[in-house]
Scaffold this motif. Structure first.
Motif, mmCIF file in Angstrom:
data_model
loop_
_atom_site.group_PDB
_atom_site.id
_atom_site.type_symbol
_atom_site.label_atom_id
_atom_site.label_comp_id
_atom_site.label_asym_id
_atom_site.label_seq_id
_atom_site.Cartn_x
_atom_site.Cartn_y
_atom_site.Cartn_z
ATOM 1 N N ARG A 15 0.883 -1.144 -0.127
ATOM 2 C CA ARG A 15 -0.258 0.074 -0.001
ATOM 3 C C ARG A 15 0.877 1.243 0.106
ATOM 4 O O ARG A 15 0.549 2.226 -0.667
ATOM 5 C CB ARG A 15 -0.757 -0.265 1.126
ATOM 6 C CG ARG A 15 -1.837 1.118 1.452
ATOM 7 C CD ARG A 15 -2.899 0.731 2.324
ATOM 8 N NE ARG A 15 -4.011 0.016 1.475
ATOM 9 C CZ ARG A 15 -4.881 -0.588 2.048
ATOM 10 N NH1 ARG A 15 -5.056 -0.655 3.439
ATOM 11 N NH2 ARG A 15 -5.901 -1.720 1.640
ATOM 12 N N ALA A 16 2.097 1.290 0.865
ATOM 13 C CA ALA A 16 2.740 2.419 0.930
ATOM 14 C C ALA A 16 3.584 2.676 -0.483
ATOM 15 O O ALA A 16 3.724 3.572 -1.072
ATOM 16 C CB ALA A 16 3.610 2.179 1.924
ATOM 17 N N SER A 17 4.283 1.684 -0.978
ATOM 18 C CA SER A 17 4.807 1.916 -2.395
ATOM 19 C C SER A 17 3.930 2.084 -3.346
ATOM 20 O O SER A 17 4.230 2.852 -4.410
ATOM 21 C CB SER A 17 5.462 0.453 -2.912
ATOM 22 O OG SER A 17 6.472 0.154 -1.955
ATOM 23 N N ALA A 18 2.658 1.818 -3.465
ATOM 24 C CA ALA A 18 1.512 2.098 -4.437
ATOM 25 C C ALA A 18 1.296 3.500 -4.256
ATOM 26 O O ALA A 18 1.021 4.279 -5.336
ATOM 27 C CB ALA A 18 0.375 1.371 -4.328
ATOM 28 N N ALA A 19 1.299 4.079 -2.986
ATOM 29 C CA ALA A 19 0.983 5.436 -2.745
ATOM 30 C C ALA A 19 2.073 6.315 -3.203
ATOM 31 O O ALA A 19 1.860 7.186 -3.683
ATOM 32 C CB ALA A 19 0.671 5.800 -1.212
ATOM 33 N N ALA A 20 3.319 5.780 -3.031
ATOM 34 C CA ALA A 20 4.579 6.668 -3.353
ATOM 35 C C ALA A 20 4.943 6.521 -4.802
ATOM 36 O O ALA A 20 5.537 7.549 -5.458
ATOM 37 C CB ALA A 20 5.558 6.239 -2.511
ATOM 38 N N PRO A 22 3.000 4.904 -7.711
ATOM 39 C CA PRO A 22 2.020 4.284 -8.333
ATOM 40 C C PRO A 22 2.136 3.593 -9.695
ATOM 41 O O PRO A 22 1.872 2.620 -10.131
ATOM 42 C CB PRO A 22 1.009 5.133 -8.357
ATOM 43 C CG PRO A 22 1.456 6.594 -8.397
ATOM 44 C CD PRO A 22 2.703 6.286 -7.455
ATOM 45 N N ARG A 37 0.454 0.504 -8.395
ATOM 46 C CA ARG A 37 -0.786 0.658 -8.178
ATOM 47 C C ARG A 37 -1.713 -0.436 -8.739
ATOM 48 O O ARG A 37 -2.401 -0.964 -8.114
ATOM 49 C CB ARG A 37 -1.132 1.971 -9.306
ATOM 50 C CG ARG A 37 -2.575 2.361 -9.063
ATOM 51 C CD ARG A 37 -3.207 3.149 -10.303
ATOM 52 N NE ARG A 37 -2.248 3.772 -11.072
ATOM 53 C CZ ARG A 37 -2.018 5.331 -10.535
ATOM 54 N NH1 ARG A 37 -2.996 5.670 -9.757
ATOM 55 N NH2 ARG A 37 -1.116 6.073 -11.466
ATOM 56 N N GLU A 40 -1.493 -3.017 -5.645
ATOM 57 C CA GLU A 40 -2.122 -2.864 -4.716
ATOM 58 C C GLU A 40 -3.520 -3.281 -4.926
ATOM 59 O O GLU A 40 -4.416 -3.416 -4.196
ATOM 60 C CB GLU A 40 -1.997 -1.381 -4.338
ATOM 61 C CG GLU A 40 -3.140 -0.651 -3.458
ATOM 62 C CD GLU A 40 -2.971 -1.299 -2.037
ATOM 63 O OE1 GLU A 40 -3.931 -1.105 -1.436
ATOM 64 O OE2 GLU A 40 -2.163 -2.076 -1.661
#
Length: 494
Positions: A15-20, A22, A37, A40
């Motif tokens: 989730r954190a990698s997708a937010a940072a 995507p 993205r 996730e």
């Protein structure tokens, strides 16, 4: 974007990698690219689908898939739902798979095999890779909140012991995230956000899983390869400009025989080897051909897994496992439990937040009251302060880095009607480090050839556990109490 705390949950890394990042590639597999993205969304959909099937937090989910995006989705989806993942070797035989399902009490199995789906459906619900998994991922609903993590179990990984059947090592989110933080503190780091990481080491093994978690914790890119082929894998290293190589000794043995290995390694930043000792001659040849020193590490399933690495040494030397990673306390203990004298060998005993919670299901044989756990491996410290493995108290056989314990192989051979006694030893092998050798005594009137017994074992054991050779003898040496003397047998075989 390296993690700062070891007490969250593993699925939150995605989730954190997708937010940072995507749109940054998370997974490369063949002609497929999956962004963070996209990953996730798939992980969240998988978690919703699992919860919609009535699974409850803490339920076990077996994952028997190869190094594919489906495995990554199934694994992180299981963790996102607050469930416990039980990785299983895709090459496991039906008896081995059934044993893992029964022992863990898994309620669901992700599998790629139609035969296995039919035969184990009475033990667990089954989701096949492909359309069935896609349908699960498509389950509608709101995003699944992050689970509790921390001391809650993330994985039950079956590992070899000294006797009996495999035992499930209970790894919490805390233990796995702690080891991520410990390895992230190594300088230079093994995985950064800019890295493309080769993942051909199996993802049902703690070595591959820990590397996948490193990729998720940094938002890097994993190049997934299902089967190792020296030339083919090297071509992918070149094509995708791989920067971090994570391998086992047999891979480097094979690569060292290829003339173009130096050119393929032109993009490589760091090369790592683990799961078994790397022959000094191979290390030297790789350095000569590529200009890269292959850094070795040591760890165990129960330690989630990394304990030491030559990246921590002042100068990495052949046959060394280096020094402990930050956050791991390590000492050598003599036979009487006290400290070793000067240069004497001693059993490796460790303490750290990365240690497991004991063996499934009741946490037996975990760390003691002070947090220390004895590995069963014996090492010595050299004049530079680096560790060298010298022996294993446990009778494990390491085949391409995978643990094989003799008792399981012996039990299978003893089921053959022609076999009266069986003893299994590890013998040196230039390609796999060690190989499984069986020495058997036939029952009176029993008839079986070496190939008969190897084929018989192959019906119940994964390929790496099967004897590569069988010697039929008139008798085996025994102790005064009637047990087979492995020590005397080794002397006779040497």
């Amino acid at each position: 974007m390296t993690i700062n705390s070891p007490y969250g949950d593993l699925a939150a890394l995605v989730r954190a990698s997708a937010a940072a990042r995507p749109d940054h590639p998370a997974l490369l597999a063949g002609n497929t690219t999956v962004t963070w993205r996209q990953l996730e969304r798939a992980v969240d959909g998988c978690a919703r689908g699992l919860l919609a099937r009535g699974l409850q937090p803490g339920d076990r989910v077996a994952v028997q898939l190869g190094n594919t995006p489906d495995l990554v989705v199934a694994l992180f989806g299981t963790l996102r739902a607050g469930l416990v993942a039980v990785p299983v070797n895709p090459g496991a035989t039906l008896p081995e798979l059934t044993r893992a399902l029964v022992d863990s009490g898994a309620r669901l199995l992700f599998s790629a095999s139609d035969v296995e789906r039919e035969q184990v459906s009475s033990l667990a619900d089954v989701v096949a890779a492909g359309p069935a998994l896609d349908a699960l991922v498509a389950t509608p609903g709101d995003p699944v909140p992050d689970p509790a993590g921390g001391e809650h179990l993330a994985l039950v990984l079956y590992t070899s012991g000294t006797s009996g059947r495999p035992r499930g090592a209970m790894l919490s989110h805390r233990a796995l995230l702690a080891n991520l933080a410990q390895t992230a503190a190594i300088d230079p780091p093994t995985v950064t956000a800019d890295d493309v990481v080769l993942l051909v080491v199996p993802l049902f093994h703690v070595y591959g899983l820990s590397t996948l978690f490193q990729v998720a914790s940094t938002g890097a890119t994993a190049l997934l390869v299902e089967r190792f082929d020296a030339a083919g894998t090297l071509a992918q290293v070149r094509q995708h400009e791989v920067t971090t190589l994570v391998g086992a000794p047999p891979m480097y043995v094979a690569w060292s025989m290829l003339t173009d290995v130096g050119d393929a390694f032109s993009s490589v930043r760091v090369a790592l080897s683990g799961a078994a000792p790397l022959p000094a001659a191979v290390l030297a040849r790789m350095l000569d051909l590529t200009g890269h020193h292959v850094f070795e590490g040591y760890g165990l399933t129960e330690t989630a897994p990394v304990l030491t690495t030559t990246l921590m040494s002042e100068a990495a030397t052949p046959d060394s496992i280096g020094r402990p990673v930050p956050g791991v306390d390590l000492r050598l203990v003599a036979e009487d439990g006290g400290p070793v004298e000067d240069d004497d060998p001693g059993e490796i005993v460790v303490r750290g937040a990365n240690l497991f919670s004991g063996y499934w299901p009741d946490g037996a044989d975990g760390p003691d009251a002070e947090g220390w756990w004895a590995t069963g491996d014996v090492a010595v410290t050299d004049a530079n302060g680096d560790l060298h493995l010298v022996d294993r108290r446990r009778e494990l056989i390491l085949v391409s880095g995978f643990n094989v314990y003799p008792r399981e192989v012996e039990d299978v051979l003893l089921r053959h009607e022609a076999v009266a006694e069986a003893a299994v030893l590890g013998v040196p092998d230039p390609h796999t480090g060690e190989a499984v050798r069986a020495v058997v005594v036939l029952a009176p009137g029993g008839q079986a050839t070496e190939q008969d017994l190897i084929a018989f074992a192959a019906r119940s054991l994964a390929r790496f556990k099967c004897p590569s050779s069988v010697e039929i003898v008139e008798g085996l040496p025994h102790t005064a109490t009637g047990k087979i003397s492995k020590a005397r047998l080794r002397e006779e075989q040497s």
